[in-house]
Design an enzyme around this catalytic site. Sequence first.
Site, PDB file in Angstrom:
ATOM      1  N   HIS A 184     -34.328  33.997  -5.402  1.00 11.18           N
ATOM      2  CA  HIS A 184     -32.983  33.434  -5.505  1.00 11.18           C
ATOM      3  C   HIS A 184     -31.996  34.304  -4.729  1.00 11.18           C
ATOM      4  CE1 HIS A 184     -34.746  30.967  -8.555  1.00 11.18           C
ATOM      5  NE2 HIS A 184     -34.881  31.958  -9.411  1.00 11.18           N
ATOM      6  N   HIS A 189     -40.596  36.375  -7.330  1.00  4.84           N
ATOM      7  CA  HIS A 189     -41.188  36.205  -8.658  1.00  4.84           C
ATOM      8  C   HIS A 189     -41.883  34.854  -8.765  1.00  4.84           C
ATOM      9  CE1 HIS A 189     -37.167  34.352  -8.851  1.00  4.84           C
ATOM     10  NE2 HIS A 189     -37.716  33.498  -9.699  1.00  4.84           N
ATOM     11  N   ARG A 223     -38.506  28.696  -1.999  1.00  7.94           N
ATOM     12  CA  ARG A 223     -39.960  28.845  -2.153  1.00  7.94           C
ATOM     13  C   ARG A 223     -40.551  29.545  -0.944  1.00  7.94           C
ATOM     14  NH1 ARG A 223     -40.004  23.275  -2.672  1.00  7.94           N
ATOM     15  NH2 ARG A 223     -39.529  22.560  -4.775  1.00  7.94           N
TER      16      ARG A 223
END
Length: 643
Positions: free
Chosen positions: A99, A174, A194
């Site tokens: 993110h 993550h 992604r």
Amino acid sequence: MSVLKLIPACKDYLWGGHRLVDEYNKEYDGDILAETWELSCHPDGPSRIANGRYAGKTLAEYIEGEGKGVLGSHCRRFRDFPILIKFIDAKQDLSVQVHPDNRYALKNEGQYGKTEMWYVVDAGEDATLYYGFKQEISKEEFAERIQNDTVLDVLNKVPVQKGDVLFIESGTIHAIGADILIAEIQQNSNVTYRVYDYGRVGKDGKKRDLHIEKALAVTDRVPLIKTKKSYPHVADCDYFTVDKLNLDGKMMRRMEGRVSDESFVSILILDGEGTVSCVGDCDREGETDGTQRVSYRKGDSLFLPAGSGEYVIEGSCDALITTIRDKAAPVRIGIDIGGTDTKIGLVDAHQKIIDTLTVSTKIGRPAEEIIADIGKGALELLEKNQIPVEQCTGVGIGVPGTVDRKNGTVVYANNMQWENVPLIQEIGQYLPLPVEIANDADCAVLGEMYAGAAKGYSNVVMLTLGTGVGGGVVLDGRLFDGRLAGGSELGHMVVCAGGEQCTCGRKGCLEAYASATALVRDAKRAMKKDEESLLWKLCGSDAGQMTAKMVFDAAEQGDASAAHVIDSYVEHLSTGIVNIVNIFRPEVFLLGGGVAGQGKKLTDRINRNLAKYCYAGNRGGIPEVRTAELGNRAGMIGAANLL
């Protein structure tokens, strides 16, 4: 209603399972329920209210109806609702992702970035997830591994069990592994990049998109160092504070708390059942003896508005309680827009300016271009001082013109050539922060009240004596701007009916007599009548070089023509100040701008006039007229205090 029970938004992502229906009482008809957005004002999945007079409405509609006060004072620093709380049921591995932070996300996605925490509600015996890198890798190696599907080889694989907590700051790579159920508290964002997805295909039969370039730009490629301490909380950061509650129903079956005016309280029930009781001004539903009781069970999400007061949780439960704390070491951005230059300052909690940047305004360009330069300049200043956007509580902006503070619009700014410019909306494209705007003179008086010549006073009036005459009024510690857009225009009160032409179109305004422009005008007229005047010598026989200081200097050296001009100037300025004092009765009256640089040579004469002309004289209390102290810093400090 002081206790709101929420209905979540449901998401059927392909990796999800069905436990949230089977075990957590979620009402959903589909085969896959991957996520439930339990506390959400995000447009991609708003939660709704199940009880009370707002039943069926979204949480965002409730906040709009009741006002942002229900979020609490600690939430004023957020432009939008601050957090999003989810249950996540990972039947399969989730994609490897990252993110962005606020700055990158706002610039590229138009919304906040994401820092989040995971609480592992349940996990299979061999459950694992990915959390950061094993060792530092280069950007080039990262890109190569994404391309050849070997990125998992360099990721830190972590076994997890029920009760584990992981804090995932923006920029941390993550992935949640299969057979894990998580409660996630995060920033209010839906931005995910992604980098690896196991070759899976979506509902359309195509592989899901990867976001390689963006991921490369935002990923922190060094191993995580677990230095972030949140004790005594489960998690604690500038976006949320999370505490764990356990009531065993026997030795510990009751917990008392209080919802202050500082923050709302979110209660996410991980297990158990019981009631939440709250005493206060609430609907009659579930209420006996003035106490509202709402039952809960496993999977429920409850929202208690700020200021709800005392509450009690009873029964047997595991729960996560989330609040918003005050910002640590807060910094505000104060912006003073001028026709020539715009000054940007970083202002700390002690009203000290950490650093400044001056940006050329270059009027005549489209407003969007000017605002873009200002926004980018503010980000540049933050970066130079290594201050993240997240440390800022907001942006205050002073504008030389008529401002609609409520709607965030510059209605009219003549010297900027602006009309109906949505300043807050435009600057928000660069700064993901709450923004407040006001007239620049209003900002100047605020600055002097917080850090300058009027520090310690809460009723202050200030006139700025420059090209024009601006003014600002603070009453009982709050900026006075009236009911309508525009605020106070003190320079445009008439002090001589039918007198000199003013730039506003009227005649006899204070600005037409008390501005530096007016003083120079009158001095030039006097020069033409008196060829022996010292003014000719001081300005080198070129009236075009005349300044207000020259007129004062000539008068001080005994020039009769200059003295007459100054006498007239002081008389008209005093008349305006007396009028203002009679109306507002401030504790102190300030003069700023170029003419105020004369200091006591000017203020002593005005103070004597006030003693003679103010209504009731000393019997009514006469404020001292002082010169401002902060100079061009006042606008930045004052703008920062609009927040």
